[in-house]
Scaffold this active site. Sequence first.
Site, PDB file in Angstrom:
ATOM      1  N   SER A  37       0.821  -1.210   0.000  1.00 46.82           N
ATOM      2  CA  SER A  37       0.000   0.000   0.000  1.00 46.82           C
ATOM      3  C   SER A  37       0.859   1.266   0.000  1.00 46.82           C
ATOM      4  O   SER A  37       1.817   1.394   0.763  1.00 46.82           O
ATOM      5  CB  SER A  37      -0.919   0.026   1.224  1.00 46.82           C
ATOM      6  OG  SER A  37      -1.613   1.261   1.293  1.00 46.82           O
ATOM      7  N   SER A  48      -0.588   4.214   0.585  1.00 47.29           N
ATOM      8  CA  SER A  48      -1.290   5.198   1.402  1.00 47.29           C
ATOM      9  C   SER A  48      -0.393   5.845   2.461  1.00 47.29           C
ATOM     10  O   SER A  48      -0.472   7.063   2.682  1.00 47.29           O
ATOM     11  CB  SER A  48      -2.514   4.555   2.068  1.00 47.29           C
ATOM     12  OG  SER A  48      -3.501   4.260   1.106  1.00 47.29           O
ATOM     13  N   LYS A  63     -13.657  -3.651   2.580  1.00 42.61           N
ATOM     14  CA  LYS A  63     -14.535  -2.507   2.291  1.00 42.61           C
ATOM     15  C   LYS A  63     -15.999  -2.774   2.633  1.00 42.61           C
ATOM     16  O   LYS A  63     -16.720  -1.861   3.039  1.00 42.61           O
ATOM     17  CB  LYS A  63     -14.394  -2.097   0.826  1.00 42.61           C
ATOM     18  CG  LYS A  63     -13.030  -1.502   0.493  1.00 42.61           C
ATOM     19  CD  LYS A  63     -12.976  -0.975  -0.922  1.00 42.61           C
ATOM     20  CE  LYS A  63     -11.643  -0.324  -1.218  1.00 42.61           C
ATOM     21  NZ  LYS A  63     -11.602   0.270  -2.570  1.00 42.61           N
ATOM     22  N   ASN A  93     -14.305   2.797   1.864  1.00 44.83           N
ATOM     23  CA  ASN A  93     -12.844   2.761   1.916  1.00 44.83           C
ATOM     24  C   ASN A  93     -12.307   3.687   2.996  1.00 44.83           C
ATOM     25  O   ASN A  93     -11.098   3.877   3.107  1.00 44.83           O
ATOM     26  CB  ASN A  93     -12.249   3.152   0.555  1.00 44.83           C
ATOM     27  CG  ASN A  93     -12.328   4.648   0.287  1.00 44.83           C
ATOM     28  OD1 ASN A  93     -13.276   5.307   0.716  1.00 44.83           O
ATOM     29  ND2 ASN A  93     -11.339   5.179  -0.416  1.00 44.83           N
ATOM     30  N   GLY A 142     -14.822  -4.352 -16.767  1.00 44.65           N
ATOM     31  CA  GLY A 142     -14.935  -4.964 -15.457  1.00 44.65           C
ATOM     32  C   GLY A 142     -16.087  -4.387 -14.666  1.00 44.65           C
ATOM     33  O   GLY A 142     -16.504  -3.247 -14.886  1.00 44.65           O
ATOM     34  N   GLY A 149     -16.265  -5.086 -11.008  1.00 36.69           N
ATOM     35  CA  GLY A 149     -15.957  -5.335  -9.604  1.00 36.69           C
ATOM     36  C   GLY A 149     -16.117  -4.086  -8.758  1.00 36.69           C
ATOM     37  O   GLY A 149     -16.820  -3.135  -9.127  1.00 36.69           O
TER      38      GLY A 149
END
Length: 286
Positions: free
Chosen positions: A14, A16, A65, A86, A135, A137
């Site tokens: 990640s 973040s 999530k 999120n 997609g 998803g």
Amino acid sequence: MPRAAVLGQPIAHSMSPILHTAGYKALGLDDWSYSRIETDAQTLPDIVGEVDDDYRGFSVTMPGKFAALNMATEVTDRARLMGSANTLVRIDGGWRADNTDTEGVEGALTELLGRADGMRLLDSFKPAPRALLIGSGGTARPALWALAQRGIKHIDLLNRTDRREELTHLMDELDLEISPVTYDDNIASIAQRAEVIVSTVPSPALEGHHKALAYAPILDVIYDPWPTPLTVHAAADGYPTVGGHRMLAYQSFSQFEQFTGHKAPREAMFDALHHYMRDRNVNRLY
């Protein structure tokens, strides 16, 4: 000491912490820290419920999530519409769930296409703008939201099977017209009529189809490795591209502001991301 963290599994990759820590540094929030916490959907509620009061918020990635949404004591309208969260922000008596992925896609699309008022105007001589979404998803939902905000209501949805039923509530709420497309269709022709293409699937899923799809500006939510084969083909044909690392940055700004109460120093956070990507030799950002 106020803290925040990103929750998910796997979580070591990640970026973040790069973004949030750069924001703290730029604003002189020296007492703030941001970390990674490995957790799956089952253990997420316990981890969040047991942390001490220092934790002001959590960024949440997959597979947590849905669990984040379900455990929250308060849910924003956009998180409810997306069906996932999120972001968890500490509030009196519990946690507020939000979904800033919507802002992530919207920011990346704006960067890709320019300001919304720069898009072609609808009139009787021009067809309504269309987008090709690859997609269906988790990331497809904020992508649909962001496309609708830009006035793109006609979506060709590329999947191996027709999965529109999963998106019925979004279609109704956002007044979208979604047409199913499979890889057996003439996807090159469909790509050529698109105002923009948003791919939400791993690159191997498009193996053998990259060239046929590279006929419009492309937002590819994949950022590792970057560039993706799809964006390489599009760039070779002169189309602009944006990767998921930019989307990640745009979704982090609102999180940062909700956690800290300070306006996100976007330039500093973008710079930190740029340097991190460069140092990993993942190729250039633009």
